[in-house]
Motif scaffolding. Sequence first.
Motif, PDB file in Angstrom:
ATOM      1  N   ASN A  37       0.798  -1.221   0.000  1.00 44.47           N
ATOM      2  CA  ASN A  37       0.000   0.000   0.000  1.00 44.47           C
ATOM      3  C   ASN A  37       0.834   1.277   0.000  1.00 44.47           C
ATOM      4  O   ASN A  37       0.481   2.265   0.633  1.00 44.47           O
ATOM      5  CB  ASN A  37      -0.972   0.013   1.193  1.00 44.47           C
ATOM      6  CG  ASN A  37      -1.894  -1.181   1.150  1.00 44.47           C
ATOM      7  OD1 ASN A  37      -2.434  -1.515   0.091  1.00 44.47           O
ATOM      8  ND2 ASN A  37      -2.040  -1.842   2.266  1.00 44.47           N
ATOM      9  N   VAL A  38       1.958   1.215  -0.700  1.00 46.14           N
ATOM     10  CA  VAL A  38       2.827   2.382  -0.845  1.00 46.14           C
ATOM     11  C   VAL A  38       3.206   2.452  -2.317  1.00 46.14           C
ATOM     12  O   VAL A  38       3.427   1.422  -2.956  1.00 46.14           O
ATOM     13  CB  VAL A  38       4.118   2.204  -0.001  1.00 46.14           C
ATOM     14  CG1 VAL A  38       5.046   3.397  -0.160  1.00 46.14           C
ATOM     15  CG2 VAL A  38       3.796   1.988   1.450  1.00 46.14           C
ATOM     16  N   LYS A  39       3.263   3.675  -2.845  1.00 44.57           N
ATOM     17  CA  LYS A  39       3.722   3.813  -4.228  1.00 44.57           C
ATOM     18  C   LYS A  39       5.184   3.390  -4.297  1.00 44.57           C
ATOM     19  O   LYS A  39       5.941   3.574  -3.353  1.00 44.57           O
ATOM     20  CB  LYS A  39       3.557   5.254  -4.698  1.00 44.57           C
ATOM     21  CG  LYS A  39       2.100   5.619  -4.851  1.00 44.57           C
ATOM     22  CD  LYS A  39       1.907   7.028  -5.316  1.00 44.57           C
ATOM     23  CE  LYS A  39       0.416   7.329  -5.368  1.00 44.57           C
ATOM     24  NZ  LYS A  39       0.172   8.735  -5.675  1.00 44.57           N
ATOM     25  N   LYS A  68       6.403   9.374   0.879  1.00 42.52           N
ATOM     26  CA  LYS A  68       5.322   8.377   0.796  1.00 42.52           C
ATOM     27  C   LYS A  68       5.577   7.350  -0.297  1.00 42.52           C
ATOM     28  O   LYS A  68       4.665   6.661  -0.743  1.00 42.52           O
ATOM     29  CB  LYS A  68       3.996   9.098   0.524  1.00 42.52           C
ATOM     30  CG  LYS A  68       3.581  10.022   1.646  1.00 42.52           C
ATOM     31  CD  LYS A  68       2.180  10.559   1.406  1.00 42.52           C
ATOM     32  CE  LYS A  68       1.720  11.398   2.558  1.00 42.52           C
ATOM     33  NZ  LYS A  68       1.731  12.829   2.232  1.00 42.52           N
ATOM     34  N   THR A  69       6.818   7.254  -0.742  1.00 47.18           N
ATOM     35  CA  THR A  69       7.162   6.370  -1.859  1.00 47.18           C
ATOM     36  C   THR A  69       8.327   5.478  -1.460  1.00 47.18           C
ATOM     37  O   THR A  69       9.265   5.950  -0.832  1.00 47.18           O
ATOM     38  CB  THR A  69       7.593   7.222  -3.082  1.00 47.18           C
ATOM     39  OG1 THR A  69       6.576   8.179  -3.360  1.00 47.18           O
ATOM     40  CG2 THR A  69       7.833   6.365  -4.307  1.00 47.18           C
ATOM     41  N   ASP A 123       1.629   2.166  -8.588  1.00 47.13           N
ATOM     42  CA  ASP A 123       0.732   2.732  -7.576  1.00 47.13           C
ATOM     43  C   ASP A 123       0.742   1.876  -6.314  1.00 47.13           C
ATOM     44  O   ASP A 123       1.513   0.918  -6.206  1.00 47.13           O
ATOM     45  CB  ASP A 123      -0.682   2.903  -8.149  1.00 47.13           C
ATOM     46  CG  ASP A 123      -1.356   1.577  -8.473  1.00 47.13           C
ATOM     47  OD1 ASP A 123      -0.901   0.510  -7.995  1.00 47.13           O
ATOM     48  OD2 ASP A 123      -2.363   1.605  -9.197  1.00 47.13           O
ATOM     49  N   LYS A 124      -0.137   2.251  -5.364  1.00 45.64           N
ATOM     50  CA  LYS A 124      -0.163   1.563  -4.060  1.00 45.64           C
ATOM     51  C   LYS A 124      -0.514   0.089  -4.165  1.00 45.64           C
ATOM     52  O   LYS A 124      -0.252  -0.680  -3.265  1.00 45.64           O
ATOM     53  CB  LYS A 124      -1.159   2.254  -3.126  1.00 45.64           C
ATOM     54  CG  LYS A 124      -0.678   3.615  -2.690  1.00 45.64           C
ATOM     55  CD  LYS A 124      -1.672   4.272  -1.753  1.00 45.64           C
ATOM     56  CE  LYS A 124      -1.117   5.600  -1.288  1.00 45.64           C
ATOM     57  NZ  LYS A 124      -1.998   6.273  -0.369  1.00 45.64           N
TER      58      LYS A 124
END
Length: 146
Positions: A37-39, A68-69, A123-124
Amino acid sequence: MSVPKDQPPYLQYPIVPSFPLTLPDGHIITKNDLKKNVKTIVFVFSVDCDHCKHLTEEVLKNIDKFKKTQILMVTPFQPEQMKVYYNNYNIKNYPNIIMASEPTRQIMYFYNLHYFPGLFIYDKKQQFVKGFEGTVKLDELQEYLN
């Protein structure tokens, strides 16, 4: 949407590839070891490519933009050569960067890479979003991460 068979594998299988990757400490990981659930950016680099070194420096200077990546830096070079690069840039100080070696070079075929660096954004849900080959500006990457 079906993808024509002459497309490179990363478009036929638009998910983070699951090759075994060797970490600097010798451990082997696969995509199952990545955060969920993380880019994710898969950054395919060569240990002796000036564009790659420049981009590595840019990313490290702007690491806050990638909070956030997770960044998976993969090189088709041998683990020993990767370790020099890893130590040179103090990658251990960046918890959201994972550096690994994939010396069978499957990664090159998977992404059909002709030029370094290769940057592939997921993506996530680990689904492919966008790929870049050769020099890329951080602003362009950011567009697909925000």
